[in-house]
Design a protein around this motif. Structure first.
Motif, PDB file in Angstrom:
ATOM      1  N   ARG A 144       0.840  -1.129   0.129  1.00  0.00           N
ATOM      2  CA  ARG A 144       0.064   0.122   0.091  1.00  0.00           C
ATOM      3  C   ARG A 144       0.717   1.278   0.092  1.00  0.00           C
ATOM      4  O   ARG A 144       1.823   1.644   0.931  1.00  0.00           O
ATOM      5  N   GLY A 145       0.844   1.898  -0.878  1.00  0.00           N
ATOM      6  CA  GLY A 145       1.648   3.320  -1.193  1.00  0.00           C
ATOM      7  C   GLY A 145       2.442   3.112  -2.502  1.00  0.00           C
ATOM      8  O   GLY A 145       3.117   2.168  -2.840  1.00  0.00           O
ATOM      9  N   PHE A 146       2.090   4.386  -3.234  1.00  0.00           N
ATOM     10  CA  PHE A 146       2.703   4.507  -4.564  1.00  0.00           C
ATOM     11  C   PHE A 146       3.689   5.564  -4.762  1.00  0.00           C
ATOM     12  O   PHE A 146       3.890   6.150  -5.897  1.00  0.00           O
ATOM     13  N   GLY A 147       4.363   6.063  -3.684  1.00  0.00           N
ATOM     14  CA  GLY A 147       4.934   7.331  -3.672  1.00  0.00           C
ATOM     15  C   GLY A 147       6.559   6.872  -3.545  1.00  0.00           C
ATOM     16  O   GLY A 147       7.158   5.813  -3.955  1.00  0.00           O
ATOM     17  N   LEU A 148       7.346   7.734  -2.849  1.00  0.00           N
ATOM     18  CA  LEU A 148       8.570   7.603  -2.853  1.00  0.00           C
ATOM     19  C   LEU A 148       9.148   6.398  -2.100  1.00  0.00           C
ATOM     20  O   LEU A 148      10.231   5.767  -2.197  1.00  0.00           O
ATOM     21  N   ALA A 149       8.495   6.159  -0.955  1.00  0.00           N
ATOM     22  CA  ALA A 149       8.790   5.003  -0.100  1.00  0.00           C
ATOM     23  C   ALA A 149       8.676   3.654  -0.999  1.00  0.00           C
ATOM     24  O   ALA A 149       9.609   2.913  -0.826  1.00  0.00           O
ATOM     25  N   PHE A 150       7.472   3.748  -1.767  1.00  0.00           N
ATOM     26  CA  PHE A 150       7.364   2.320  -2.624  1.00  0.00           C
ATOM     27  C   PHE A 150       8.861   2.335  -3.968  1.00  0.00           C
ATOM     28  O   PHE A 150       9.344   1.311  -3.904  1.00  0.00           O
ATOM     29  N   VAL A 151       9.254   3.540  -4.208  1.00  0.00           N
ATOM     30  CA  VAL A 151      10.199   3.483  -5.151  1.00  0.00           C
ATOM     31  C   VAL A 151      11.565   2.785  -4.459  1.00  0.00           C
ATOM     32  O   VAL A 151      12.138   2.008  -5.225  1.00  0.00           O
ATOM     33  N   ASP A 152      11.775   3.250  -3.120  1.00  0.00           N
ATOM     34  CA  ASP A 152      12.773   2.639  -2.455  1.00  0.00           C
ATOM     35  C   ASP A 152      12.630   1.070  -2.378  1.00  0.00           C
ATOM     36  O   ASP A 152      13.622   0.442  -2.444  1.00  0.00           O
ATOM     37  N   LEU A 153      11.584   0.848  -1.856  1.00  0.00           N
ATOM     38  CA  LEU A 153      11.164  -0.639  -1.824  1.00  0.00           C
ATOM     39  C   LEU A 153      11.466  -1.475  -3.045  1.00  0.00           C
ATOM     40  O   LEU A 153      11.817  -2.848  -2.812  1.00  0.00           O
ATOM     41  N   MET A 154      10.970  -0.843  -4.183  1.00  0.00           N
ATOM     42  CA  MET A 154      11.030  -1.634  -5.266  1.00  0.00           C
ATOM     43  C   MET A 154      12.315  -1.888  -5.489  1.00  0.00           C
ATOM     44  O   MET A 154      12.933  -2.969  -6.126  1.00  0.00           O
ATOM     45  N   VAL A 155      13.364  -0.760  -5.321  1.00  0.00           N
ATOM     46  CA  VAL A 155      14.809  -0.996  -5.758  1.00  0.00           C
ATOM     47  C   VAL A 155      15.556  -1.950  -4.611  1.00  0.00           C
ATOM     48  O   VAL A 155      16.229  -2.859  -5.244  1.00  0.00           O
TER      49      VAL A 155
END
Length: 641
Positions: free
Chosen positions: A254-265
């Motif tokens: 849940r969440g599609f902002g910058l915290a998600f980008v870090d998670l994705m990386v």
């Protein structure tokens, strides 16, 4: 002690040589938080001291368990895969002529200019960062480790610029409580220390804080514990325990902002995956086999808009125009107060539209069909968000793609339905591709003008205090999105099946019968995704009511005021902490995202009159004036024996 008076990192925390109830032997300030915001305040103390304090003695105590300069968020001890979210030329810690302040301007290099000095051999960085700095151009996105080195350098410069009478003491620990009367010395209690630091003044520059999960997240955590599921609540992604997410495991996010980008990386490249160039030049992801499968959704259902990939050229919009000091004065003077959505948002919308259409008329006149002066006169007279303004734009700007539609920008999937999950994957990839194309095409330069207007608006909003979470979310979605390369990587991960999109209006529930988490969305209403792992990819809310920070919570329990959104209430003029009667504390100050004077960042884009720099200057001057008037500048003396 070094020549600057700066205690070396290995020095043990000094103990006070006086009873806690007495004033410190020398004038003293305790600054809790030595990250970018604390560093910025030190820089302003150094700049203002010659005028307001002279060479009088001062002990400046910095309390932070993390290294000074970068602090927790920008510390060097994190993955080299994590990037900054702004280009190197758009990051500075130094004031310039645009900043409205009482103290002197002390120019300094932006991150890009600092990197150029490193490449020229004028400055040095740790060997492991040398290649990264050499490859960093003005339009590049630095890794956070490189930004940490820049912030450490800025900190060292700020300390070196302090008058010789100022001695800096670093305390690598946490402050857990502040006590002391309004009219007397303050005691700052450090974790594990039997006696406190005693100071004339205390400044809380705490930065981003951990928070106690809200009730819904606590319920989900309890459900996960009962059913042996994995649940990761809101946290800083670099500090989250991601090892519990197993390879190949479906994970709801849940969440599609910058915290998600870090998670994705961290869950892809961080686990050994790699990108290579495809036939069309776009990245193709090669999995390592250690990745989980991320099902990501949010209220909007889309990632933040890409960073704009070109620079501004030509005439800039005159800002502020419709939301400036005069409008803020009028709002503050209203006897019955004001409502943000009813009274403030229309003015903001008109300001953003003004910047958009000013740029369209000046840079792309072939796409309008009326005289600019006539349009601007009618625009100024039109009611914000009213039908007259919409009719004016429709008559003057023939292509709807050139209209500024803030509702569509804020909620692009509102009312849009897809027949199935695969159709939605295709649809959202198309949306991201179109966003990347637009945000990197100067033909759409009104988008960059709106970005500049957003920065101007944010600077004005500081005076209005807490305005609720909606505006901050809108600003972040439009102006604080990820670098374009990150969204291209997201597209590659989507094509590889490592990331799956859930949609707008994502709802996650606990299914006690099946013992799993279940997610649905408004975009694909007939699709339900089940998983045994759930991650909240968003930062904790910076509230004093739910913070895990003992010092801030104690301050609130002792009578400090909080806003309706739970932020610490401060005097907008100088950052003094307010009590529940609205009285400013004469000896306690606070700066940063946990306050209702939150600015858009501790560092800023050059030449944008950054709110944080203005706040730092006002607080530094208030500190120095108080010390000059109330503290006794005598040398420290140890008691007998």
């Amino acid at each position: 002690m070094s020549a600057t008076g700066h205690a070396p990192h290995s020095a043990p925390p000094p103990r006070p040589l006086h009873p806690p109830s007495r004033a410190p032997a020398r004038p003293a300030v305790v600054l809790v938080g030595a990250g970018p915001r604390g560093t910025g305040l030190i820089e302003r103390i150094a700049a203002n001291a010659p005028e307001l304090y002279g060479d009088a003695p001062l002990d400046l105590h910095l309390v932070d368990p993390y290294p000074p300069g970068g602090g927790r968020v920008w510390r060097r001890d994190q993955s080299p895969l994590l990037w900054m979210n702004s280009t190197a030329e758009d990051v500075t810690m130094f004031t310039d002529a645009s900043v409205e302040l009482r103290g002197p301007v002390r120019p300094g290099p932006s991150l890009a200019e600092w990197a150029a000095r490193v490449r020229a051999g004028e400055l040095s960085v740790p060997g492991e960062l040398a290649d990264a700095v050499r490859g960093l151009g003005p339009q590049g996105f630095a890794g956070r480790q490189v930004q940490s080195a820049y912030l450490e350098w800025v900190y060292e410069q700020a300390v070196a610029a302090l008058p010789p009478g100022v001695v800096v003491h670093e305390h690598r620990c946490r402050a857990v409580r502040v006590t002391g009367p309004r009219g007397g010395p303050q005691q700052v209690w450090l974790e594990g220390a039997p006696t406190p630091l005693v100071a004339d003044l205390v400044v809380l520059a705490l930065g981003h804080l951990d928070g106690r999960p809200p009730p819904e997240q606590r319920d989900l955590a309890a459900f996960a514990a009962r059913h042996h599921l994995t649940y990761l609540p809101s946290d800083f992604t670099a500090d989250a325990g991601l090892d519990v997410l197993a390879p190949g495991e479906p994970v709801l996010v849940r969440g599609f902002g910058l915290a998600f980008v870090d998670l994705m990386v961290l869950l892809t490249e961080g686990r050994g995956g790699a990108y290579e160039a495809g036939p069309d030049g776009e990245p193709v992801y090669r999995p390592s086999g250690k990745e989980p499968v991320l099902y990501v959704g949010s209220r909007r259902g889309v990632p933040y808009h890409s960073k704009i990939g070109y620079t501004y050229r030509g005439e800039r919009p005159p800002l502020p125009r419709f939301f400036g000091p005069a409008q803020v004065d009028e709002l503050l003077a209203r006897p019955g107060g004001y409502d943000f959505r009813r009274d403030v948002w229309p003015l903001i919308a008109k300001e953003l539209g003004h910047a958009h259409y000013h740029r369209l008329f000046t840079a792309h006149p072939e796409r309008v069909r009326t005289d600019r002066a006539a349009f601007e006169e009618k625009y100024a007279a039109a009611e914000p968000l009213g039908p007259g303004l919409r009719a004016l734009v429709a008559a003057a700007v023939p292509d709807p793609a050139d209209h500024l539609d803030l509702d569509a920008l804020d909620r692009p999937l509102q009312g849009v339905r897809f027949p199935g999950a695969d159709a939605f994957q295709d649809g959202l990839r198309g949306y991201i591709e179109a966003d990347l194309a637009r945000r990197h095409n100067p033909a759409h330069s009104p988008d960059l003008a709106v970005f500049l207007a957003l920065l101007s608006v944010y600077g004005q909003l500081v005076r209005l205090g807490d305005h609720g979470p909606w505006w901050h979310g809108f600003f972040s979605h439009l102006a604080s999105g990820p670098p374009g390369p990150r969204l291209r990587q997201l597209l590659a991960l989507s094509r590889a099946g490592v990331v799956r999109f859930l949609g707008a209006g994502t709802t996650v529930t606990a299914d006690p019968e099946r013992g799993v988490f279940s997610a649905t969305s408004d975009s694909v209403p007939d699709v339900r995704v089940e998983a045994r792992a759930l991650v909240e990819a968003r930062l904790p809310q910076p509230t004093v009511t739910d913070t895990k920070d003992a010092l801030l919570r104690g301050l609130y329990d002792d009578g400090a005021a909080a806003t309706g959104s739970g932020l610490l209430a401060v005097d907008p003029g100088d950052g003094r902490v307010l009590d529940r009667t609205g009285r400013p504390h004469p000896r306690r100050f606070a700066l940063g995202p946990h306050t209702d004077a939150r600015a858009s960042g501790a560092f800023a884009r050059p030449r944008t009159n950054a709110p944080a720099f203005r706040q730092n200057d006002a607080t530094a001057r208030a500190l120095l004036r108080f010390l000059r008037a109330h503290a006794v500048p005598e040398p420290a003396r140890c008691p007998p024996g």
